[in-house]
Write an enzyme that holds these catalytic residues in place. Sequence first.
Site, PDB file in Angstrom:
ATOM      1  N   HIS A 145      67.456  73.017   9.031  1.00 40.68           N
ATOM      2  CA  HIS A 145      68.329  72.533   7.967  1.00 40.68           C
ATOM      3  C   HIS A 145      69.492  73.496   7.724  1.00 40.68           C
ATOM      4  O   HIS A 145      70.623  73.082   7.499  1.00 40.68           O
ATOM      5  CB  HIS A 145      67.505  72.360   6.688  1.00 40.68           C
ATOM      6  CG  HIS A 145      68.247  71.708   5.574  1.00 40.68           C
ATOM      7  ND1 HIS A 145      68.384  70.341   5.465  1.00 40.68           N
ATOM      8  CD2 HIS A 145      68.904  72.227   4.517  1.00 40.68           C
ATOM      9  CE1 HIS A 145      69.083  70.054   4.401  1.00 40.68           C
ATOM     10  NE2 HIS A 145      69.415  71.172   3.798  1.00 40.68           N
ATOM     11  N   HIS A 147      68.961  63.854   1.563  1.00 38.42           N
ATOM     12  CA  HIS A 147      67.804  64.380   0.855  1.00 38.42           C
ATOM     13  C   HIS A 147      66.628  63.473   1.195  1.00 38.42           C
ATOM     14  O   HIS A 147      66.016  62.857   0.327  1.00 38.42           O
ATOM     15  CB  HIS A 147      68.059  64.477  -0.649  1.00 38.42           C
ATOM     16  CG  HIS A 147      67.675  65.801  -1.206  1.00 38.42           C
ATOM     17  ND1 HIS A 147      67.194  66.013  -2.458  1.00 38.42           N
ATOM     18  CD2 HIS A 147      67.692  67.028  -0.624  1.00 38.42           C
ATOM     19  CE1 HIS A 147      66.952  67.298  -2.643  1.00 38.42           C
ATOM     20  NE2 HIS A 147      67.237  67.933  -1.541  1.00 38.42           N
TER      21      HIS A 147
END
Lengths: 736, 233
Positions: free
Chosen positions: A49, A95
């Site tokens: 990420h 998300h």
Amino acid sequence: MSSVEPKITPELVASHGLKPDEYQRILKLIGREPTFTELGIFSAMWNEHCSYKSSRLHLKGLPTKAPWVLQGPGENAGVIDIGDNQAIVFKMESHNHPSFIEPYQGATTGVGGILRDVFTMGARPIACLNALSFGAPEHPRTRHLVSGVVAGVGGYGNSFGVPTVGGQVRFHTRYDGNILVNAMAVGLADSDKIFLAAASGVGMPIVYLGSKTGRDGIHGASMASAEFDDDSAEKRPTVQVGDPFAEKLLLEACLEIMAADCVIAIQDMGAAGLTCSAVEMGAKGDLGVDLDLDAVPTREPGMTAYEMMLSESQERMLMVLKPEKEKQAEAIFKKWGLDFAVVGYTTPTKRFVVKHGGDVKAELPIKELGDEAPLYDRPHVESPKLPVIHARDIAAPIGVMEALEKLIATPELCSKRWVWEQYDHVIGGNTVQRPGGDAAVVRIEDGPKALALTVDVTPRYCEADPYEGGKQAVAEAWRNITAVGGKPMAITDNLNFGNPERPEIMGQLVGCLKGISEACIALDSPIVSGNVSLYNETNGRGILPTPSIGGVGLLDDFTKSTTLAFKAAGEAILLIGDTHGWLGQSVYLRDICGREEGAPPPVDLAAEKRHGDVVRGMIHSGTATAVHDLSDGGLLIALAEMAIAGSIGAALDAAPEAMVPHAWWFGEDQARYLVTVAQDDLLGVLTKLKTIGVPCAQIGLTGGHTLAIEGERPVDVRALNAAHERWLPDYMAGKA
Amino acid sequence: MKSAVLVFPGINRERDMARALKLISGHEPAMVWHAEKSLPVGTDLVVVPGGFSYGDYLRCGAIAARAPVMDAVRKFADGGGLVLGVCNGFQILCESGLLPGVLMRNARLKFICHDVHLRVERSDSPFTRGYNAGQVIRVPVAHGEGNYEADAETLQRLEGDGRVLYRYCSADGIVDEQSNINGAAAGIAGIVSDRGNVLGMMPHPENHVEAIMGCTDGRGLFAGLVEHLGRAA
């Protein structure tokens, strides 16, 4: 507080998501065994990420520059210049994993994170969009996830006070175990007052602002970098909790201290919290950072250095302030009731030093934490080419009008009003075109300038042919902006894929990026920001490749815009672009024939540009009275949407004789628009388009209360509208 | 017109309100911070705008109603001054005791942003003189808690005294269940205080004052106030 830290074992290393060779890399880099806190810091900085270790190599090829680009990828958000000392700051971010585990909080913190990225740069957010992908409607969790995510997106944006003006909602069984929540925020700043993350000057105070640090979200970014399995629900404690009220205060306080010229550098605490923000500020400024964690405002007592460094508590910022303005900045923050604490200083050492309770808990080379993150050239294989499906080989199981009635009420094509009416889309008083059209149009301050905003991607195309699918996603965003009269300016991308360690998934990523890249160059739309979300898999089953494309376009004058609604009876309906009747991967083929098959429609970028430029010209000259781009569902669905929006019907010619009728009406050929013009302008338009070689044909006339195709049973527009509006509310009420 | 727009932490439609006031009255309103203890000298209209004061935590409007500036607003209203509360502003006015009743969670339990039709029940109030009695206007709502409720006696008094100024209705003015977006008692969208100088309403007239928003029906409310205050002056 326990002063004994866990021993570093191979199991502990593995539980931090670090592979054995990555751990070896750490040992080589620092020449000793890391402390527990240091291990945590590495896991935060080197996960997928934050480090983009699988995608970085391939992202390098994307076009990111243009004369109007003020800031490309690498900062909190991208920035473009729109003249008059005005800049647009925007980015999209995913998300996904948190939203699947805890839909309301996952979605709120997704929206909160992206808003913070935008106002960190000095911009006031003026619009939000989102792209939501859910599992099949019949999957037992889908309703719960839709309900929670939509409430969360609204709950945050509505309270924060930004209009949520557009987006996408889709359902597909491949998202059953891994939904996608992509949130985009757009802000307005002065071009000469853009704030960046790079610290400058030695001995400058580093200030912590916003909410207190708690134990929430520890290892959130690491979770987002792993596949799901049956125990994923146990990861709920890694999901953060959003507080839109705190964020609203943080926004106002940040903009106020920026206006008071107090800020040297600013970075929001997003993924990997304090670790990532402090390292970025130092590394980008070629400086070291000394942090004293005893000064960090905490929500609960007894937090360890490890916990503080990895917490992903929301609504927090890190800033380097001008020393002489520290008191003024503090007063502003106190006025807004927010925490303000000097937690460290910049140093000349290029070392990242973390102290807590008098002990040094970490001491690492700051540049290497980012620069020396692993970089993988992962093996990738090209997706196999699927056969082109010929329309004549596809028999129509039902009649054209029956198919229309059915398709307009499918999960794919139905009205998403149930969703966007839970979002405040009018706050600000600038929403010229509300959700439901091709692109939202948002006026900039008092105008006349406005932005055209959209998010697009067709995942089933990307799955069938990543390269064409990548091109198509950009082309459709470009078309949607064009269809409201906007000049496409730039793009933010949110690349959602499965496990990159599988060569076929990596092949999808590489293929999509190639297509996106080519389309961005051909359509003159650089990518200025973005986010990569990998490992979107559950038990080894990947999502459809979903590179969401957020497009931003500019209108010099919002009054020179059009909507898709038919405006008056008796106007000519023109189809611009070539129609071959491409049924491969079409909604018709899938939802009427039950076949999700074939190659997707190819995208001719030169034709896209040529046709789009002509349509935009017709809007600006006032000739086009309504415009709609053709996409999912093809020609007849687009016509139905125009009729429904305008409450005006149309009389349509039969399909040309050379065409298979259902392929004519429902084929998904690209680079096409529907445009209406007044009778007086018709001849002029037809002549002009013929001269410049843009395919254009009149296919009917607006008017009446039905969609009537020569030789077919007419369908009442009100009935179509009712069917279009019905599915989603019925489904959410458990009735569909 | 000299208007004052109150700003509480978490309020977010103060800019929309200020823009509408400026556009229609020609005067920039004063933005008044919640911690102030008095209103600017010469204020003739106090506006409590929409938003999520204090995050709507605890209860919508409950914390803002206890802010220092509200004492000054109470005094101003006691003296007959005009007070307009919109959305969260309506909730704050109810919580502060300036208006009766309470705004509960929408009957369908969801936040809703949607254009609604309102029937203007009378045109002899400063807040409605820009319209005709019975006129139907279109304005947006954007709220999760706009379901007006009060005890039977209060409702009876509101109706009997003609204090319901705006009511949710269909496009042709019919007050029915279908048009009642949030389940409010008797379709109530806006009420005034017993003296008629304090209005609370859930919908947002300030968002329908410019043609670019597709409708300018909200202008009448502000134009009426300007006219009223102009005559009074």
